[in-house]
Design an enzyme around this catalytic site. Structure first.
Site, PDB file in Angstrom:
ATOM      1  N   CYS A   1     101.794  28.953  60.420  1.00  0.00           N
ATOM      2  CA  CYS A   1     101.900  27.525  60.684  1.00  0.00           C
ATOM      3  C   CYS A   1     103.378  27.222  60.883  1.00  0.00           C
ATOM      4  CB  CYS A   1     101.349  26.760  59.484  1.00  0.00           C
ATOM      5  SG  CYS A   1     101.965  25.083  59.368  1.00  0.00           S
TER       6      CYS A   1
ATOM      7  N   CYS B   1      97.434  24.682  62.541  1.00  0.00           N
ATOM      8  CA  CYS B   1      97.300  24.824  61.091  1.00  0.00           C
ATOM      9  C   CYS B   1      96.147  23.956  60.589  1.00  0.00           C
ATOM     10  CB  CYS B   1      98.608  24.409  60.418  1.00  0.00           C
ATOM     11  SG  CYS B   1      98.466  24.303  58.628  1.00  0.00           S
TER      12      CYS B   1
ATOM     13  N   SER C   1      75.125  69.331  42.647  1.00  0.00           N
ATOM     14  CA  SER C   1      75.409  67.918  42.427  1.00  0.00           C
ATOM     15  C   SER C   1      75.114  67.636  40.959  1.00  0.00           C
ATOM     16  CB  SER C   1      74.619  67.053  43.397  1.00  0.00           C
ATOM     17  OG  SER C   1      73.374  66.765  42.857  1.00  0.00           O
ATOM     18  N   ILE C   2      75.155  66.396  40.588  1.00  0.00           N
ATOM     19  CA  ILE C   2      75.107  66.107  39.172  1.00  0.00           C
ATOM     20  C   ILE C   2      74.149  64.946  38.947  1.00  0.00           C
ATOM     21  CG2 ILE C   2      77.040  64.499  39.165  1.00  0.00           C
ATOM     22  CD1 ILE C   2      78.204  65.920  36.836  1.00  0.00           C
TER      23      ILE C   2
ATOM     24  N   CYS D   1      97.941  20.987  58.284  1.00  0.00           N
ATOM     25  CA  CYS D   1      98.851  19.943  58.779  1.00  0.00           C
ATOM     26  C   CYS D   1      98.739  19.732  60.279  1.00  0.00           C
ATOM     27  CB  CYS D   1     100.291  20.259  58.397  1.00  0.00           C
ATOM     28  SG  CYS D   1     101.021  21.587  59.374  1.00  0.00           S
TER      29      CYS D   1
ATOM     30  N   TYR E   1      88.238  70.214  38.388  1.00  0.00           N
ATOM     31  CA  TYR E   1      87.358  69.976  37.244  1.00  0.00           C
ATOM     32  C   TYR E   1      86.361  71.101  36.995  1.00  0.00           C
ATOM     33  CZ  TYR E   1      84.371  68.262  41.046  1.00  0.00           C
ATOM     34  OH  TYR E   1      83.683  68.156  42.214  1.00  0.00           O
TER      35      TYR E   1
ATOM     36  N   TYR F   1     116.196  70.282  46.728  1.00  0.00           N
ATOM     37  CA  TYR F   1     114.957  70.949  47.159  1.00  0.00           C
ATOM     38  C   TYR F   1     114.981  71.144  48.674  1.00  0.00           C
ATOM     39  CZ  TYR F   1     109.993  71.941  47.751  1.00  0.00           C
ATOM     40  OH  TYR F   1     108.799  72.532  48.071  1.00  0.00           O
TER      41      TYR F   1
ATOM     42  N   ASP G   1      86.261  59.313  42.479  1.00  0.00           N
ATOM     43  CA  ASP G   1      85.513  58.881  43.652  1.00  0.00           C
ATOM     44  C   ASP G   1      86.199  59.382  44.919  1.00  0.00           C
ATOM     45  OD1 ASP G   1      83.521  57.706  45.016  1.00  0.00           O
ATOM     46  OD2 ASP G   1      84.176  55.644  44.705  1.00  0.00           O
TER      47      ASP G   1
ATOM     48  N   CYS H   1     104.299  20.842  56.289  1.00  0.00           N
ATOM     49  CA  CYS H   1     102.921  21.228  55.982  1.00  0.00           C
ATOM     50  C   CYS H   1     102.692  21.110  54.483  1.00  0.00           C
ATOM     51  CB  CYS H   1     102.682  22.661  56.439  1.00  0.00           C
ATOM     52  SG  CYS H   1     101.044  23.269  55.992  1.00  0.00           S
TER      53      CYS H   1
ATOM     54  N   LYS I   1      77.694  56.105  34.900  1.00  0.00           N
ATOM     55  CA  LYS I   1      78.414  55.258  35.868  1.00  0.00           C
ATOM     56  C   LYS I   1      78.967  53.962  35.280  1.00  0.00           C
ATOM     57  CE  LYS I   1      77.084  57.127  40.062  1.00  0.00           C
ATOM     58  NZ  LYS I   1      77.439  56.926  41.438  1.00  0.00           N
TER      59      LYS I   1
ATOM     60  N   LYS J   1      84.875  60.584  36.462  1.00  0.00           N
ATOM     61  CA  LYS J   1      84.181  60.923  37.698  1.00  0.00           C
ATOM     62  C   LYS J   1      84.974  60.305  38.844  1.00  0.00           C
ATOM     63  CE  LYS J   1      79.682  61.313  39.839  1.00  0.00           C
ATOM     64  NZ  LYS J   1      80.079  60.985  41.190  1.00  0.00           N
TER      65      LYS J   1
ATOM     66  N   ARG K   1      81.998  70.527  50.418  1.00  0.00           N
ATOM     67  CA  ARG K   1      80.744  70.877  49.771  1.00  0.00           C
ATOM     68  C   ARG K   1      79.623  71.095  50.790  1.00  0.00           C
ATOM     69  NH1 ARG K   1      76.647  67.531  47.697  1.00  0.00           N
ATOM     70  NH2 ARG K   1      75.453  68.538  46.061  1.00  0.00           N
TER      71      ARG K   1
ATOM     72  N   GLU L   1      84.945  63.722  30.980  1.00  0.00           N
ATOM     73  CA  GLU L   1      85.941  63.671  32.052  1.00  0.00           C
ATOM     74  C   GLU L   1      85.723  62.403  32.866  1.00  0.00           C
ATOM     75  OE1 GLU L   1      85.364  67.152  34.444  1.00  0.00           O
ATOM     76  OE2 GLU L   1      85.506  68.506  32.721  1.00  0.00           O
TER      77      GLU L   1
HETATM   78  S1  IVH Z   1      81.198  68.473  37.961  1.00  0.00           S
HETATM   79  C1  IVH Z   1      78.022  71.321  38.152  1.00  0.00           C
HETATM   80  N1  IVH Z   1      83.121  66.802  37.313  1.00  0.00           N
HETATM   81  O1  IVH Z   1      80.716  64.106  41.551  1.00  0.00           O
HETATM   82  C2  IVH Z   1      78.604  69.999  38.161  1.00  0.00           C
HETATM   83  N2  IVH Z   1      81.972  66.458  39.375  1.00  0.00           N
HETATM   84  O2  IVH Z   1      77.502  65.270  42.132  1.00  0.00           O
HETATM   85  C3  IVH Z   1      79.386  69.782  39.380  1.00  0.00           C
HETATM   86  N3  IVH Z   1      82.820  64.575  40.692  1.00  0.00           N
HETATM   87  O3  IVH Z   1      80.561  65.271  44.507  1.00  0.00           O
HETATM   88  C4  IVH Z   1      80.200  68.583  39.388  1.00  0.00           C
HETATM   89  N4  IVH Z   1      84.398  63.948  39.270  1.00  0.00           N
HETATM   90  O4  IVH Z   1      82.728  66.076  43.499  1.00  0.00           O
HETATM   91  C5  IVH Z   1      82.181  67.133  38.219  1.00  0.00           C
HETATM   92  N5  IVH Z   1      84.866  65.420  36.615  1.00  0.00           N
HETATM   93  C6  IVH Z   1      83.925  65.752  37.523  1.00  0.00           C
HETATM   94  C7  IVH Z   1      83.762  65.020  38.732  1.00  0.00           C
HETATM   95  C8  IVH Z   1      82.765  65.417  39.628  1.00  0.00           C
HETATM   96  C9  IVH Z   1      83.826  63.705  40.441  1.00  0.00           C
HETATM   97  C10 IVH Z   1      81.980  64.537  41.906  1.00  0.00           C
HETATM   98  C11 IVH Z   1      81.759  65.862  42.554  1.00  0.00           C
HETATM   99  C12 IVH Z   1      80.416  65.725  43.215  1.00  0.00           C
HETATM  100  C13 IVH Z   1      79.765  64.680  42.401  1.00  0.00           C
HETATM  101  C14 IVH Z   1      78.706  65.317  41.533  1.00  0.00           C
END
Ligand code: IVH
Length: 687
Positions: free
Chosen positions: A442, A424, A92-93, A427, A240, A46, A133, A448, A330, A131, A152, A129
């Site tokens: 130590c 230490c 957000s979710i 000892c 995702y 490569y 972090d 020791c 969660k 979530k 975002r 799926e």
């Molecule tokens: S879907 C419309 N899928 O979780 C729904 N979010 O508030 C939009 N996150 O910061 C989110 N894994 O980055 C979705 N499998 C997943 C996720 C995911 C992590 C995060 C996303 C966002 C927060 C959702």
């Protein structure tokens, strides 16, 4: 004229075509390497192609395109990031606060109600799926080429972090198939736990500040103004979801189909995705992934459920900034607040002093934690952890829990600053910090008692000679009472001496005597590992044993000879030499032999002649005759590698009774599955 390429096929000139061809080949192999984890050519091949492309582009800069694999790192440091108005807002979710099974039930009940379904209607189809972090990113591809990556931000306006994101090998600069003119994909950029540990290890060894957790490290890298620095931070990505897509794609009607299609475009999609019908199937996914959580190479904070059919998603719509069709469910947090009750300094086997915070018990990452490491002096000082402080503790995977940071506003006014002791704590020997080292040690050596205790526990552990029942309480007693000073003393222990110890019944004393007797028959790698030579872990011990065949060969080998062993570098070679140059260490070895410790010795075996060289095995379940350890030892003796989890790189899975998820994974990936007998047969002929 034409130039032969890697596969010996002639490539037509002119030059522009050669350049384009190189790019295509490099894109293909980058995808195999970074996304599929299944390289088809050696790294060197490569690199050779890459350098050819680089050279041609240098001579003919007009041929450079933004999607060229050479253009991942390039731009200069920025003053600030430009703003990006998202074409489609990044939502957000909603989070199900309930961590138990009812999380999925509540969500399913809401969806069914919204859709006007009755109890007799069939279950709703969802996608489950992980979530991840990390932090959310929008990647914009125009005509299949990555043109912009944005954070975002507030959901409407984010920051243009394209320069940094281009450095992530897993993110394709060009998609592998025809896609709509505008295709925005959304996903999570994150840092793997091992990459994070390594990065922090490096930071600490340089005396630099370590990062709090993988998410912060990833966020810092993404928002790094200098792309050259960002390029050095190991980031990963999972896609995702979608942003703007135009013209709209017809034919893909579900989230699941989209994910598969995005994967076929070369984007990294997480393998842990499931179509689930109804609440029970969602709960099962939540439980399954909860069990897997510690073994995953990255942090997740929960799972996400989404209604699978896009038409239903549209029908359900949004409330404020959250879709009604998705929810996060969660897991217990991997970071929690607790208080520091004391700070102790522990002495390790090699004399390393580690400050450890004793905590008010706290449930974090699924277990109760009472100790957290502060790593070393610099780290403890930088975090300025004090007794009485309220701190954030983190525990993720099987990583040792650590104090992440102090809540300064909760500090009591008289909290005392921590200082590393100059001697230490066990000892009393002087503790020194060598130049360029982060740790205090130590200097008491085997004087020791803490080091002696650790050395004995190390020797007696399962992965070394294994003395069943010799735990830390007993070792404390034996060393503190002065009965055991050195390893050979262990084997001179009689029943009477053992039985006279506090709280030791005759029966247990006999068990220890038997276990000691049993441990005498061992293997060279176990014995060698058990000696606790600095930098000689299990793998190195195995390599040494294989290379030299017998202990005397290793004890007499020069540094140069040691360097011939696979995986042994200068530091390891020096450390081995140093160990055996010391009279008292050689004395210990001789005495152990005199006590009856023995192992099969043989002639050196060149690695390449072993039948299973280059093959990776994974063991799962209970075998009819062999223990897991024995099976592992036999495979390794035949040159194979034995890994802990099944991946595309696994050649064989050996499955016994009650084999679980590893077997399922093997079937899913099409990895051949053997039983014990088939494995034994392979040991001899390698086929
Ligand atoms: S879907 C419309 N899928 O979780 C729904 N979010 O508030 C939009 N996150 O910061 C989110 N894994 O980055 C979705 N499998 C997943 C996720 C995911 C992590 C995060 C996303 C966002 C927060 C959702």
């Amino acid at each position: 004229m034409s130039t032969p390429d890697l596969f010996g096929i002639a490539t037509p000139e002119p030059l522009a075509q050669r350049v384009q061809h190189l790019r295509d080949v490099l894109h293909h192999h980058a995808h195999r390497y970074y996304v599929m984890d299944e390289p088809q050519i050696p790294d060197a091949a490569y690199d050779q192609l890459f350098r050819e492309l680089q050279a041609l582009e240098e001579l003919h800069p007009q041929l450079i395109t933004p999607d060229s694999p050479t253009q991942r790192v390039g731009g200069k440091a920025l003053e600030q990031f430009d703003s990006v108005q998202h074409a489609v807002p990044m939502l957000s979710i909603r989070t199900e606060t309930d961590t138990q099974a009812s999380g999925a039930q509540n969500f399913d009940a809401r969806i069914r109600k919204e859709l006007g379904l009755s109890e007799t209607d069939p279950p709703v189809e969802y996608v489950a799926e992980l979530k991840f972090d990390g932090l959310a990113l929008n990647l914009r591809y125009e005509n299949g080429v990555l043109v912009q990556a944005a954070t975002r931000g507030d959901g409407e306006v984010g920051e243009d972090v394209t320069q940094n994101i281009r450095t992530i090998g897993q993110i394709p600069l060009r998609l592998l198939q025809n896609v709509p003119a505008v295709l925005e994909v959304r996903g999570e950029v994150y840092m793997r736990r091992d990459d994070f540990e390594q990065l922090n290890e490096h930071q600490r060894s340089q005396g630099d500040k370590s990062f709090v957790n993988p998410r912060n490290a990833a966020a810092g890298a993404v928002r790094q103004l200098d792309p050259a620095i960002a390029a050095k931070r190991p980031l990963s990505f999972f896609v995702y979801g979608l942003g703007e897509v135009s013209p709209a794609m017809t034919g893909l009607t579900t989230q699941f189909e989209w994910l598969q299609w995005l994967k076929s475009c070369g984007l990294p999609v997480c393998e842990h995705v499931a179509v689930a019908r109804g609440a029970e199937a969602l709960t099962a996914f939540h439980q399954r992934m909860g069990q897997l959580r510690d073994q995953l190479p990255y942090d997740i904070d929960g799972v996400v459920y989404k209604v699978n059919a896009l038409a239903l998603q549209q029908q359900l719509g949004f409330v404020t900034r959250e879709p009604r069709w998705a929810v996060a469910h969660k897991y217990p947090a991997q970071e929690m607040l607790t208080t520091v009750q004391a700070i102790e300094v522990q002495v390790g086997r090699t004399g390393k002093l580690t400050p450890v915070a004793k905590l008010a018990p706290v449930f974090v990452g699924g277990v109760t934690v009472t100790n957290a490491t502060l790593h070393n002096e610099d780290e403890a000082r930088r975090k300025d952890v004090r007794v009485g402080d309220t701190v954030i503790v983190r525990r993720a995977g099987d990583v040792i829990p650590e104090v992440v940071s102090v809540m300064l506003d909760k500090r009591v006014s008289d909290a005392l600053q921590f200082t590393m002791p100059v001697s230490c704590p066990v000892c009393g020997s002087t503790a020194v910090r060598e130049e360029g080292e982060a740790d205090y040690r130590c200097t008491g050596g085997l004087f020791c008692s803490a080091q002696r205790k650790q050395a004995i526990l190390h020797f007696a552990q399962r992965r070394a000679v294994e003395v069943d029942g010799l735990g830390d309480k007993l070792v404390d007693q034996l060393v503190d009472s002065g009965v055991v000073r050195t390893l050979p003393d262990l084997y001179r222990l009689g029943l009477t001496a053992l039985a006279s110890l506090d709280r030791m019944a005759e029966k247990s004393a006999q068990n220890i005597v038997d276990a000691l007797e049993k441990s005498k028959t061992t293997t060279l790698p176990r014995f060698l590992f058990g000696l606790g030579i600095r930098h000689v872990g299990e793998a190195t011990a195995k390599a040494l044993a294989r290379h030299f065949g017998n202990l005397d060969g290793i004890m007499q080998a020069s540094e140069a000879q040691l360097l011939q062993v696979a995986d042994v570098g200068p530091i390891v070679a020096q450390s081995i030499r140093l160990f055996f140059d010391q009279d008292h260490n050689r004395e210990v070895v001789e005495q152990l032999r005199a006590c009856g410790l023995n192992w099969p010795e043989g002639e050196p075996v060149p690695m390449a002649s072993l039948p299973l060289v280059g093959k990776t095995f994974v063991l799962t379940g209970t075998f009819p005759t062999l223990s897991r350890e024995d099976a592992k030892a036999m495979l390794e003796a035949a040159g194979a590698k034995v890994a802990g989890s099944v991946s595309k790189k696994t050649d064989y899975v050996v499955a016994g009774e009650e084999a679980g998820s590893k077997l399922a994974k093997a079937k899913e990936l099409g990895v051949p599955v053997l039983d014990e007998a088939q494995m034994k047969a392979m040991l001899h002929d390698g086929t």
